[in-house]
Design a protein around this motif. Structure first.
Motif, PDB file in Angstrom:
ATOM      1  N   LEU A   1       0.984  -1.286   0.149  1.00  0.00           N
ATOM      2  CA  LEU A   1      -0.037   0.033  -0.042  1.00  0.00           C
ATOM      3  C   LEU A   1       0.922   1.476   0.154  1.00  0.00           C
ATOM      4  CD1 LEU A   1      -2.859  -1.296   2.688  1.00  0.00           C
ATOM      5  CD2 LEU A   1      -3.185  -0.716  -0.064  1.00  0.00           C
ATOM      6  N   LEU A   2       1.920   1.054   0.838  1.00  0.00           N
ATOM      7  CA  LEU A   2       2.848   2.422   0.868  1.00  0.00           C
ATOM      8  C   LEU A   2       3.419   2.706  -0.451  1.00  0.00           C
ATOM      9  CD1 LEU A   2       3.968   4.274   2.919  1.00  0.00           C
ATOM     10  CD2 LEU A   2       5.934   2.847   3.062  1.00  0.00           C
ATOM     11  N   ILE A   3       3.776   1.315  -1.207  1.00  0.00           N
ATOM     12  CA  ILE A   3       4.382   1.638  -2.539  1.00  0.00           C
ATOM     13  C   ILE A   3       3.468   2.449  -3.463  1.00  0.00           C
ATOM     14  CG2 ILE A   3       5.361   0.438  -4.701  1.00  0.00           C
ATOM     15  CD1 ILE A   3       6.268  -1.970  -2.683  1.00  0.00           C
ATOM     16  N   PHE A   4       2.236   2.043  -3.397  1.00  0.00           N
ATOM     17  CA  PHE A   4       1.303   2.506  -4.337  1.00  0.00           C
ATOM     18  C   PHE A   4       0.985   3.949  -3.810  1.00  0.00           C
ATOM     19  CE2 PHE A   4      -0.396  -1.660  -6.000  1.00  0.00           C
ATOM     20  CZ  PHE A   4      -0.483  -1.310  -7.065  1.00  0.00           C
ATOM     21  N   LEU A   5       1.008   4.275  -2.714  1.00  0.00           N
ATOM     22  CA  LEU A   5       0.611   5.401  -2.307  1.00  0.00           C
ATOM     23  C   LEU A   5       1.772   6.570  -2.595  1.00  0.00           C
ATOM     24  CD1 LEU A   5      -1.735   6.746  -0.511  1.00  0.00           C
ATOM     25  CD2 LEU A   5       0.080   6.746   1.381  1.00  0.00           C
ATOM     26  N   ILE A   6       3.131   5.972  -2.670  1.00  0.00           N
ATOM     27  CA  ILE A   6       4.027   7.104  -2.987  1.00  0.00           C
ATOM     28  C   ILE A   6       4.124   7.237  -4.434  1.00  0.00           C
ATOM     29  CG2 ILE A   6       6.607   6.994  -3.218  1.00  0.00           C
ATOM     30  CD1 ILE A   6       6.789   5.453  -0.624  1.00  0.00           C
TER      31      ILE A   6
ATOM     32  N   SER B   1      -4.469   4.417  -8.374  1.00  0.00           N
ATOM     33  CA  SER B   1      -5.328   4.679  -7.324  1.00  0.00           C
ATOM     34  C   SER B   1      -6.231   3.882  -7.121  1.00  0.00           C
ATOM     35  CB  SER B   1      -5.952   6.282  -7.044  1.00  0.00           C
ATOM     36  OG  SER B   1      -6.394   6.480  -8.684  1.00  0.00           O
ATOM     37  N   VAL B   2      -6.938   3.383  -8.207  1.00  0.00           N
ATOM     38  CA  VAL B   2      -8.100   2.394  -8.309  1.00  0.00           C
ATOM     39  C   VAL B   2      -7.614   1.030  -7.584  1.00  0.00           C
ATOM     40  CG1 VAL B   2      -9.594   1.041  -9.659  1.00  0.00           C
ATOM     41  CG2 VAL B   2      -9.439   3.408 -10.151  1.00  0.00           C
ATOM     42  N   ILE B   3      -6.450   0.625  -8.059  1.00  0.00           N
ATOM     43  CA  ILE B   3      -6.112  -0.516  -7.402  1.00  0.00           C
ATOM     44  C   ILE B   3      -5.583  -0.224  -5.906  1.00  0.00           C
ATOM     45  CG2 ILE B   3      -4.022  -2.313  -7.340  1.00  0.00           C
ATOM     46  CD1 ILE B   3      -4.006  -2.058 -10.397  1.00  0.00           C
ATOM     47  N   PHE B   4      -5.238   0.599  -5.473  1.00  0.00           N
ATOM     48  CA  PHE B   4      -4.955   1.219  -4.018  1.00  0.00           C
ATOM     49  C   PHE B   4      -6.135   1.076  -3.069  1.00  0.00           C
ATOM     50  CE2 PHE B   4      -4.528   4.588  -0.963  1.00  0.00           C
ATOM     51  CZ  PHE B   4      -3.524   4.046  -0.228  1.00  0.00           C
ATOM     52  N   LEU B   5      -7.038   1.787  -3.657  1.00  0.00           N
ATOM     53  CA  LEU B   5      -8.294   1.851  -3.151  1.00  0.00           C
ATOM     54  C   LEU B   5      -9.113   0.439  -2.969  1.00  0.00           C
ATOM     55  CD1 LEU B   5      -9.936   5.037  -4.338  1.00  0.00           C
ATOM     56  CD2 LEU B   5      -8.712   4.711  -2.199  1.00  0.00           C
ATOM     57  N   SER B   6      -8.979  -0.515  -3.853  1.00  0.00           N
ATOM     58  CA  SER B   6      -9.701  -1.597  -4.034  1.00  0.00           C
ATOM     59  C   SER B   6      -8.869  -2.522  -2.949  1.00  0.00           C
ATOM     60  CB  SER B   6      -9.760  -2.364  -5.389  1.00  0.00           C
ATOM     61  OG  SER B   6      -8.632  -2.285  -5.984  1.00  0.00           O
TER      62      SER B   6
ATOM     63  N   ILE C   1      -7.337  -1.593  -0.218  1.00  0.00           N
ATOM     64  CA  ILE C   1      -7.608  -1.276   0.960  1.00  0.00           C
ATOM     65  C   ILE C   1      -9.001  -1.981   1.508  1.00  0.00           C
ATOM     66  CG2 ILE C   1      -8.372   0.774   2.457  1.00  0.00           C
ATOM     67  CD1 ILE C   1      -6.331   2.127   1.360  1.00  0.00           C
ATOM     68  N   LEU C   2     -10.075  -1.802   0.300  1.00  0.00           N
ATOM     69  CA  LEU C   2     -11.335  -2.123   0.473  1.00  0.00           C
ATOM     70  C   LEU C   2     -11.171  -3.541   0.833  1.00  0.00           C
ATOM     71  CD1 LEU C   2     -14.104  -0.630   0.335  1.00  0.00           C
ATOM     72  CD2 LEU C   2     -14.268  -1.844  -1.816  1.00  0.00           C
ATOM     73  N   PHE C   3     -10.747  -4.628   0.075  1.00  0.00           N
ATOM     74  CA  PHE C   3     -10.796  -5.818   0.089  1.00  0.00           C
ATOM     75  C   PHE C   3      -9.975  -6.275   1.298  1.00  0.00           C
ATOM     76  CE2 PHE C   3     -11.483  -5.448  -4.729  1.00  0.00           C
ATOM     77  CZ  PHE C   3     -12.804  -5.416  -4.410  1.00  0.00           C
ATOM     78  N   SER C   4      -9.043  -5.728   1.764  1.00  0.00           N
ATOM     79  CA  SER C   4      -8.243  -6.117   3.043  1.00  0.00           C
ATOM     80  C   SER C   4      -9.024  -5.924   4.289  1.00  0.00           C
ATOM     81  CB  SER C   4      -6.861  -5.142   3.174  1.00  0.00           C
ATOM     82  OG  SER C   4      -6.057  -5.134   1.822  1.00  0.00           O
ATOM     83  N   ILE C   5      -9.768  -4.632   4.091  1.00  0.00           N
ATOM     84  CA  ILE C   5     -10.698  -4.447   5.225  1.00  0.00           C
ATOM     85  C   ILE C   5     -11.622  -5.766   5.321  1.00  0.00           C
ATOM     86  CG2 ILE C   5     -12.319  -3.061   6.205  1.00  0.00           C
ATOM     87  CD1 ILE C   5     -10.736  -0.537   5.226  1.00  0.00           C
TER      88      ILE C   5
ATOM     89  N   MET D   1     -14.036 -13.655  -0.169  1.00  0.00           N
ATOM     90  CA  MET D   1     -13.363 -14.344  -1.329  1.00  0.00           C
ATOM     91  C   MET D   1     -13.852 -13.753  -2.663  1.00  0.00           C
ATOM     92  SD  MET D   1     -11.044 -16.561  -0.908  1.00  0.00           S
ATOM     93  CE  MET D   1     -10.348 -15.437   0.745  1.00  0.00           C
ATOM     94  N   VAL D   2     -15.115 -13.404  -2.690  1.00  0.00           N
ATOM     95  CA  VAL D   2     -15.794 -12.533  -4.005  1.00  0.00           C
ATOM     96  C   VAL D   2     -14.732 -11.236  -4.163  1.00  0.00           C
ATOM     97  CG1 VAL D   2     -17.577 -11.614  -4.817  1.00  0.00           C
ATOM     98  CG2 VAL D   2     -17.886 -13.303  -3.266  1.00  0.00           C
ATOM     99  N   GLY D   3     -14.534 -10.751  -2.993  1.00  0.00           N
ATOM    100  CA  GLY D   3     -13.639  -9.839  -3.331  1.00  0.00           C
ATOM    101  C   GLY D   3     -12.350  -9.829  -4.028  1.00  0.00           C
ATOM    102  N   PHE D   4     -11.738 -10.873  -3.564  1.00  0.00           N
ATOM    103  CA  PHE D   4     -10.591 -11.554  -4.452  1.00  0.00           C
ATOM    104  C   PHE D   4     -10.600 -11.522  -5.831  1.00  0.00           C
ATOM    105  CE2 PHE D   4      -7.360 -13.844  -1.583  1.00  0.00           C
ATOM    106  CZ  PHE D   4      -7.462 -13.152  -0.346  1.00  0.00           C
ATOM    107  N   GLY D   5     -11.735 -12.043  -5.997  1.00  0.00           N
ATOM    108  CA  GLY D   5     -12.053 -12.380  -7.625  1.00  0.00           C
ATOM    109  C   GLY D   5     -12.194 -10.858  -8.352  1.00  0.00           C
ATOM    110  N   VAL D   6     -12.844  -9.992  -7.657  1.00  0.00           N
ATOM    111  CA  VAL D   6     -13.107  -8.627  -8.116  1.00  0.00           C
ATOM    112  C   VAL D   6     -11.928  -7.959  -8.313  1.00  0.00           C
ATOM    113  CG1 VAL D   6     -14.016  -6.228  -7.770  1.00  0.00           C
ATOM    114  CG2 VAL D   6     -15.446  -8.301  -7.196  1.00  0.00           C
ATOM    115  N   PHE D   7     -11.182  -8.039  -7.103  1.00  0.00           N
ATOM    116  CA  PHE D   7      -9.582  -7.349  -7.116  1.00  0.00           C
ATOM    117  C   PHE D   7      -8.731  -7.929  -8.210  1.00  0.00           C
ATOM    118  CE2 PHE D   7      -5.251  -7.782  -5.578  1.00  0.00           C
ATOM    119  CZ  PHE D   7      -4.916  -6.290  -5.711  1.00  0.00           C
ATOM    120  N   GLY D   8      -8.739  -9.304  -8.422  1.00  0.00           N
ATOM    121  CA  GLY D   8      -8.112  -9.994  -9.559  1.00  0.00           C
ATOM    122  C   GLY D   8      -8.514  -9.431 -10.862  1.00  0.00           C
TER     123      GLY D   8
END
Ligand code: C2E
Ligand code: CA
Ligand code: CA
Length: 761
Positions: free
Chosen positions: A156-161, A175-180, A182-186, A202-209
């Motif tokens: 997340l830090l790498i993305f943020l920088i 930013s889209v990947i970064f936010l997703s 965070i979302l899926f991690s939560i 796990m559905v979030g895994f798929g969406v993130f993928g």
């Protein structure tokens, strides 16, 4: 309930695997990392599926191992993807191996649970009336979470920088990947902490993928493209105009606005303005065209290009037009063309261009009578030598200027070579008097030097338009050559006689050597008698018995050979013939002399004195018997040397006769210094000079003068008894003329002289 989740999880796994495969085949450099990440997401999904469907603890346990180990591999793959997605590569191998080491260590630690049970254990619970297995975390689980969340945090830090450092236009893809993430991690964390057996995250895994797949492989930042294109269009130096599908103007870049003088934002007016500047145009088609605007010095050249933009079905969505001002290219092109076609010094056409032009005009205007002028500066080399080449160039420029402006408005002119120019004009525009007047006083002055330049013009009226242009100029040049030594006449016209003359010159020049060899060229002798009528000697006069052209008097060929230098060979041959005859006379004891003619040109081609000495020596002829006739033109150049030559010949005993005395410019004054023995006066010349009264006076004074100077006199051209008597009375001592005899072959002369002239008369 269970079944529904199982179907969802299977679909998820299949979608992830298909995307992983597509990513691998995308041929993008990021493809492999994406593929690996997507593949890594599959085992946790399957693990979760096993946990959900487990009816035995063993199955749920296997599911847990797959899930925990799988998640460690997912964070490793995520780290790998993150570095590559954000920076193209890992920062260095240490980081890479460090992360790998931690992940592998974590996996080993998890697997050690089989032996030590330190990581998790299983318990059964009831959810909505159904039995489910779930894990109970131990200390090893904390370590695992530290590893996974630690790596996630770094990711997340790498993305943020990256998001902060990258230009705004690119931020979207990070930013889209970064936010997703965070979302899926939560979401994930929620399930981990709540320890619900059915992990919906796990559905979030798929969406993130799929988000990763989309942004890394498919997504092209359209906004980026748009702004880049818009930037390019507005930065382009040429005018760019955009039209919608109906042809209405919608946008123009700055050069377009300036070119069409559009008020700001008034893009509606584009079509109208284009039409008023460049004329009507086809709105629907694609085309390229050139337009010239303005006049004279303000000419502007434009290239217009129209392109249409079509959708996949071929419908026109709009169009754009580019208008490029290529005036400077055109000017450069025209300048180069001009330079190639024009002489750099004078700016006149080059010879090639002039020839081309003449050819075109002759083709196009068959009914007009045209003529050529060949213009030449006499002794231009001397101008260069005396005044320097800079002044020479100036003379050429001045002459070129006169040619360009002073001859005729419709004349086309060019520089043929060096100091020669060519002019082409309609015959009726040729004003001979005017040109003659200009050339009479053609004075070139650059402020310091002032020099009267002698210019000659040869003309040729084009009567045979089919001729080579160079041949036409040759003819004009031929005309010029007839006046090249003249100072008063500046213009000469070509006529067919000139051409015949040239052909004749070539004809006889080619045959001269053979004619000498075959004795077609022979000496004729014209008797010279003394006062008593006794034949004292003869003048050797050349004759050519031509096999085709018959008997040729010297007038037909001597001037030709004087011009081309072949005269020296004829004269030498005549001198040899004369010496041969004299040698025979000497042997026969006949005391007569022979006069031979020496052309002024002989002095240029041989050492006259040395040649004469050697010929007389060869035949053993006494010098006093060979008389040498020279004309006053011999003394016109190189006077000192010529005087010396004559003096030395006289000293050797040769008798020098001044031929055609009174015919030219020679002043009587010159005589007192001249080393001559005999003055030969031509009555025919005198007769032609005017009334006989006057010529008699001249004759009388010449004869007196020669007596005073102690020079013998000989009159030639004596045609009547009266003349003979008169000349005798005036004190002339030798006579030659038709009254006594015409020039005759040697045998005839032998019998004539034996009989004696007096008898013959
Ligand atoms: P020229 O040396 O003055 O020769 C005299 C010319 O006058 C000769 O013409 C001769 O035939 C002509 N003549 C002689 N008596 C009379 C007369 O009573 N009335 C008239 N009307 N003419 C008379 P030709 O032989 O035709 O020679 C013409 C010129 O050709 C010569 O003039 C001479 O300048 C040149 N020439 C002739 N033979 C030679 C030669 O072997 N070498 C050179 N260099 N020139 C030659
Ligand atoms: Ca003569
Ligand atoms: Ca003569």
């Amino acid at each position: 309930m269970r079944e529904r989740y199982i179907i969802i999880f299977i679909v998820l796994a299949v979608v992830l695997l298909l995307s992983a495969f597509a990513a691998l085949r995308s041929r993008k450099s990021i493809g492999l990392s994406v593929s690996w990440l997507l593949t890594a997401l599959v085992p946790p999904v399957i693990g979760n599926m096993l946990i959900i469907m487990a009816e035995e603890e063993r199955v749920a346990r296997i599911g847990c191992y797959m899930y925990f180990v799988g998640m460690s591999i997912v964070v490793l793959a995520l780290m790998n993807f993150t570095w590559r997605y954000c920076y193209g590569k890992w920062p260095n191998t240490f980081v890479r191996f460090f992360v790998l080491f931690i992940v592998v260590a974590d996996c080993v630690q998890i697997l050690c649970n089989l032996r030590f049970g330190h990581c998790f254990s299983m318990e059964q619970i009831m959810v909505d009336g159904s039995p489910y297995f779930r894990f109970v975390p131990h200390i090893g689980q904390t370590v695992h979470r530290l590893v996974d969340y630690g790596i996630l945090a770094v990711v997340l830090l790498i993305f943020l920088i990256k998001i902060f450092r990258t230009p705004r236009i690119y931020r979207e893809r990070y930013s889209v990947i970064f936010l997703s993430l965070i979302l899926f991690s939560i979401w994930q964390t929620f399930y981990i902490i709540s320890r619900r057996p059915v992990d919906r995250s796990m559905v979030g895994f798929g969406v993130f993928g799929l988000l990763v797949f989309y942004f890394a492989i498919i997504y092209r930042p359209m906004r980026l493209l748009d702004s880049m294109l818009a930037n390019i269009a507005s930065e382009m130096p040429e005018a760019i105009l955009f039209f919608d599908a109906s042809g209405r103007g919608i946008w123009a870049n700055r050069p377009g606005i300036e070119l069409l003088r559009l008020q700001d934002g008034d893009f509606d007016k584009i079509p109208e303005k284009v039409r008023s500047m460049f004329g009507t145009y086809d709105e629907r088609e694609e085309w390229t065209t050139k337009r010239v605007l303005g006049a004279n010095a303000n000419l502007k050249y434009y290239v217009l290009e129209k392109h249409t933009v079509k959708d996949n079905q071929g419908h026109i969505n709009g169009s754009f037009m580019s208008i490029r001002d290529n005036t400077s290219e055109q000017m450069q092109f025209r300048r180069r063309l001009f330079e190639a076609n024009h002489d750099s010094l004078t700016g006149l056409n080059s010879r090639e261009r002039l020839y081309e032009h003449i050819r075109d005009r002759l083709e196009a205007e068959k009914l007009t009578r045209f003529m050529l002028m060949f213009v030449d500066i006499a002794d231009f080399k001397i101008v260069n030598d005396i005044f320097g080449t800079a002044f020479g160039d100036y003379v050429l420029k001045c002459l070129a200027e006169w040619i360009r402006t002073g001859i005729s408005e419709h004349a086309v002119c060019g520089r043929l070579a060096g100091d020669t120019f060519g002019v082409f004009l309609p015959v009726e525009e040729f004003n001979e008097l005017e040109i003659e007047r200009s050339l009479k006083h053609f004075v070139v002055s650059d402020g310091t030097i002032s020099h009267a330049v002698l210019v000659h013009v040869g003309t040729y009226e084009i009567t045979e338009p089919g001729l080579d242009i160079s041949v036409m100029f040759d003819r004009a040049h031929m005309a010029l050559m007839t006046i090249k030594d003249e100072y008063q006449v500046h213009i000469a016209h070509y006529d067919d006689k000139m051409r015949e003359q040239v052909l004749w010159n070539q004809h006889i020049s080619a045959q001269m050597h053979e004619a000498i060899e075959k004795q077609q060229i022979v000496p004729y002798l014209q008797p010279i008698v003394d006062r008593s009528g006794r034949v004292a000697g003869a003048e050797v006069l050349v004759r050519w018995m031509h096999p085709e052209d018959g008997f040729l008097a010297p007038g037909r060929f001597i001037p030709v050979f004087e011009q081309n230098g072949m005269i020296a060979e004829i004269d030498l041959y005549m001198w040899r013939c004369a010496c041969e005859i004299l040698a025979r006379w000497q042997r026969e004891g006949r005391d007569m002399f022979l006069s031979v003619n020496i052309s002024p040109k002989d002095f240029y081609f041989m050492d006259v004195a040395a040649t004469i000495r050697s010929v007389t020596k060869e035949f053993g002829v006494e010098p006093r018997r060979l008389r040498l006739e020279i004309t006053e033109t011999v003394m016109m150049s190189d006077v000192a040397r010529r005087m010396e030559t004559l003096a030395s010949l006289r000293a050797d005993g040769f008798i020098i006769e001044m031929d055609d005395f009174g015919s030219g410019y020679s002043s009587l004054n010159m005589l007192k210094d001249m080393p001559v023995d005999v003055l030969k006066v031509d009555m025919v010349f005198l007769k032609n000079a005017g009334n006989s009264e006057k010529s008699n006076k001249i004759l009388r004074s010449v004869l007196h003068l020669s007596k005073d100077l102690d020079i013998l006199s000989l009159t030639e051209g004596v045609e009547t008894d009266e003349q003979f008597r008169m000349l005798s009375d005036m004190g002339c001592s030798l006579f030659q003329g038709f009254y006594f005899a015409k020039p005759m072959p040697e045998e005839d002369f032998e019998s004539y002289s034996r009989k004696g002239a007096a008898e013959a008369i």
